[in-house]
Scaffold this active site. Structure first.
Site, PDB file in Angstrom:
ATOM      1  N   GLU A 263      -2.348  -1.374  -2.907  1.00  0.00           N
ATOM      2  CA  GLU A 263      -3.364  -1.809  -3.859  1.00  0.00           C
ATOM      3  C   GLU A 263      -2.853  -1.627  -5.292  1.00  0.00           C
ATOM      4  O   GLU A 263      -2.120  -0.664  -5.557  1.00  0.00           O
ATOM      5  CB  GLU A 263      -4.664  -1.019  -3.654  1.00  0.00           C
ATOM      6  CG  GLU A 263      -5.322  -1.291  -2.308  1.00  0.00           C
ATOM      7  CD  GLU A 263      -6.667  -0.567  -2.150  1.00  0.00           C
ATOM      8  OE1 GLU A 263      -7.090   0.121  -3.106  1.00  0.00           O
ATOM      9  OE2 GLU A 263      -7.276  -0.682  -1.082  1.00  0.00           O
ATOM     10  N   HIS A 281     -11.762  -3.187  -2.870  1.00  0.00           N
ATOM     11  CA  HIS A 281     -12.069  -1.748  -2.827  1.00  0.00           C
ATOM     12  C   HIS A 281     -13.396  -1.467  -3.538  1.00  0.00           C
ATOM     13  O   HIS A 281     -13.473  -0.676  -4.486  1.00  0.00           O
ATOM     14  CB  HIS A 281     -10.941  -0.933  -3.453  1.00  0.00           C
ATOM     15  CG  HIS A 281     -10.850   0.460  -2.896  1.00  0.00           C
ATOM     16  ND1 HIS A 281      -9.649   1.103  -2.676  1.00  0.00           N
ATOM     17  CD2 HIS A 281     -11.801   1.338  -2.503  1.00  0.00           C
ATOM     18  CE1 HIS A 281      -9.881   2.314  -2.180  1.00  0.00           C
ATOM     19  NE2 HIS A 281     -11.178   2.470  -2.074  1.00  0.00           N
TER      20      HIS A 281
END
Length: 528
Positions: A263, A281
């Site tokens: 990420e 997220h």
């Protein structure tokens, strides 16, 4: 001089107000976490660092933080903080383990619905001027089986919501007792049974050595055809390439991913797969959750910087500044005893009894018991700390009992931890010697003395001549040097224990060789 705090990520203004009200100076730079060089040049000026996920507290940053005393993570995950490096510098690392539980659980349910009814794709199609009603055939969740991998704080909330939707819930969690499962209304199952039965699978575990890629290629192949997978927990729990293959083949009917192995996920092997729902997220991204974690992290950090109180620390027990010098070695002992038992425990824990005898019985045994529980649970729950451990134990139906007594036996003071599992009861006792170092004094009722080291072997065997030589030969032939060697036995020819500290980690091959020795019952690698 007032403590100085840097907020380097986007955090609710509530946090700034709390810091100031508690007498701290605050610099609010919500985009600084993305500017590594500037952050590195400034960090030495501050006593506290409040972050979310954008700031990476690397060893390099921590080394430059010459005045830093505490890092506060607004949220539960601390993947972006090098905790060993912070610990080595004496920096407390705090998180807020319960501030976003409901929000994350609700997101998992929302993702399940989005996946079941193909809502994002249907929305994009309709807004593009199409009317593809027959293309987006969904499935009901009512009457379906939801498989939970992890049934702790967030998982139990998901279970409650799913039961309200008239779903059948099965759960895999090594720490979930049958009694707690009944209380939650879920059926406790093994992982292979969950794969066989679940129509939907959702993950609610931290990423550890044991849970990394828990949904592997082999696991996905073992799942029920048409399964749908939801991950709002941690990236790295799912083999993304294997999931893509499952989606392309149709074996996996759909997936909803809020977290990814890398990420920010600007590119990913999953992108473009059929019936895939992705969010960036967002599990903790609600107004309520942001306020909760901001308030909690600011209060915890301000209390520590102004009074020395430690709350929700991942690398330090929660004790007051006044009692710290006296209780500190016993906190270490409690956590070591818990870790010793936790590393040997492979089935659900039903109860824990901690006996305090002598001087230690007059101390803050709540902090000691919390430290013992944290050590016990940490092998499977990496984010557990001395504050969250009692709640996590309660969530899993683990009963805790404390007993206190005066001085007994050969030691002026000691602690004994007894862990009852589905299969057995194991006890470990220890004390603190005059040098302030924790020591083992008894294992499973067998008297023996030993220290705790970073690389250890625990071997149980039948007491027969020649065993010590055979064990030493295996280690020697493997190039492993023995630092200490401690032995104990119940009686001549009866059960015996060898506790060996070595200079380097022992691999699985060596463990296998020890396990195959004549008379060996169990061989385990331990680390403290």
């Amino acid at each position: 001089m007032a403590p100085r705090v840097l907020i380097s990520d986007s955090l609710s203004p509530t946090a700034v107000d709390i810091f100031k009200a508690r007498g701290c100076e605050v610099m609010f730079e919500p985009s600084l976490g993305k500017d590594k060089d500037k952050l590195l040049s400034m960090i030495g000026e501050f006593d506290g660092l409040a972050i979310r996920s954008a700031t990476k507290a690397t060893p390099k940053l921590i080394e430059a933080a010459s005045n830093l005393k505490v890092i506060g993570r607004a949220g539960i995950g601390v993947d972006n903080v090098d905790i060993p490096a912070a610990t080595a510098r004496g920096i407390i690392v705090m998180n807020t383990p319960f501030g976003n539980s409901i929000t994350t659980a609700e997101h998992a349910i929302a993702m399940m619905f989005a996946c079941a009814r193909q809502i994002p794709a249907a929305d994009a199609s309709t807004q593009a001027g199409k009317w593809e009603k027959s293309k987006f055939m969904g499935v009901e969740v009512t009457g379906k089986t939801l498989g939970l991998i992890g049934c702790g704080n967030i998982g139990s909330i998901v279970a409650d919501r799913a039961i309200g939707l008239r779903m059948k819930v099965v759960a895999y969690d090594p720490f979930l007792t049958p009694e707690r499962a009944i209380e939650l209304g879920v059926e406790k199952v093994e992982l292979d049974a969950l794969f066989e039965r679940a129509d939907f699978i959702t993950l609610h575990v931290p990423k550890t050595d044991k849970t990394a890629n828990i949904l592997s290629a082999e696991a996905i192949k073992a799942m029920k055809p048409g399964v749908r997978i939801i991950n709002c927990a941690r990236g790295g729990l799912v083999d993304e390439a294997a999931l893509r293959e499952g989606l392309d083949s149709g074996h996996v009917a759909g997936a909803a991913m809020d977290v990814f192995a890398e990420e920010p996920a600007t590119e990913n092997v999953l992108f473009g797969a059929p019936n895939l729902v992705c969010t960036p997220h967002l599990g903790a991204s609600t107004t309520e959750a942001q306020e909760n974690v901001a308030l909690q992290v600011a209060e915890q950090m301000a209390d520590y910087l102004t009074t020395g109180a430690v709350t929700n620390a991942l690398n330090s027990p929660s004790i007051s500044a006044e009692e710290a010098p006296r209780i500190k070695p016993y906190v270490a002992l409690a956590e070591y005893l818990g870790s010793f038992a936790g590393q040997l425990t492979e089935t659900a824990i039903e109860g824990v009894t901690i006996e305090y005898a002598g001087e230690v019985a007059d101390m803050n045994t709540k902090a000691l018991s919390s430290a013992a529980l944290a050590g016990l649970l940490r092998p499977l729950l990496s984010t557990v700390n001395v504050v969250s451990a009692p709640a996590m134990a309660k969530d899993r139906g683990i009963a805790l009992e404390e007993t206190k007594r005066g001085q007994e036996g050969a030691y002026e003071t000691y602690m004994r931890l007894t862990v009852k599992t589905e299969r057995q009861t194991r006890s470990i006792a220890g004390t603190v010697f005059a040098d302030g170092k924790p020591r083992l004094i008894q294992i499973k009722g067998i008297d023996m003395e030993g220290s705790f080291g970073p690389n250890m072997l625990y071997v149980t065997n039948h007491d027969k001549p020649g065993f010590i030589g055979r064990l030493g030969s295996v280690l020697g032939e493997s190039g492993i040097n023995i630092a200490t060697f401690n032995l104990g036995r119940a009686a001549k020819g009866d059960d015996a224990i060898a506790l060996v500290e070595v200079d380097e980690p022992v691999g699985e091959t060596v463990i296998g060789a020890i396990q195959s020795l004549e008379g060996v019952v169990q061989a385990k690698r331990l680390s403290f």
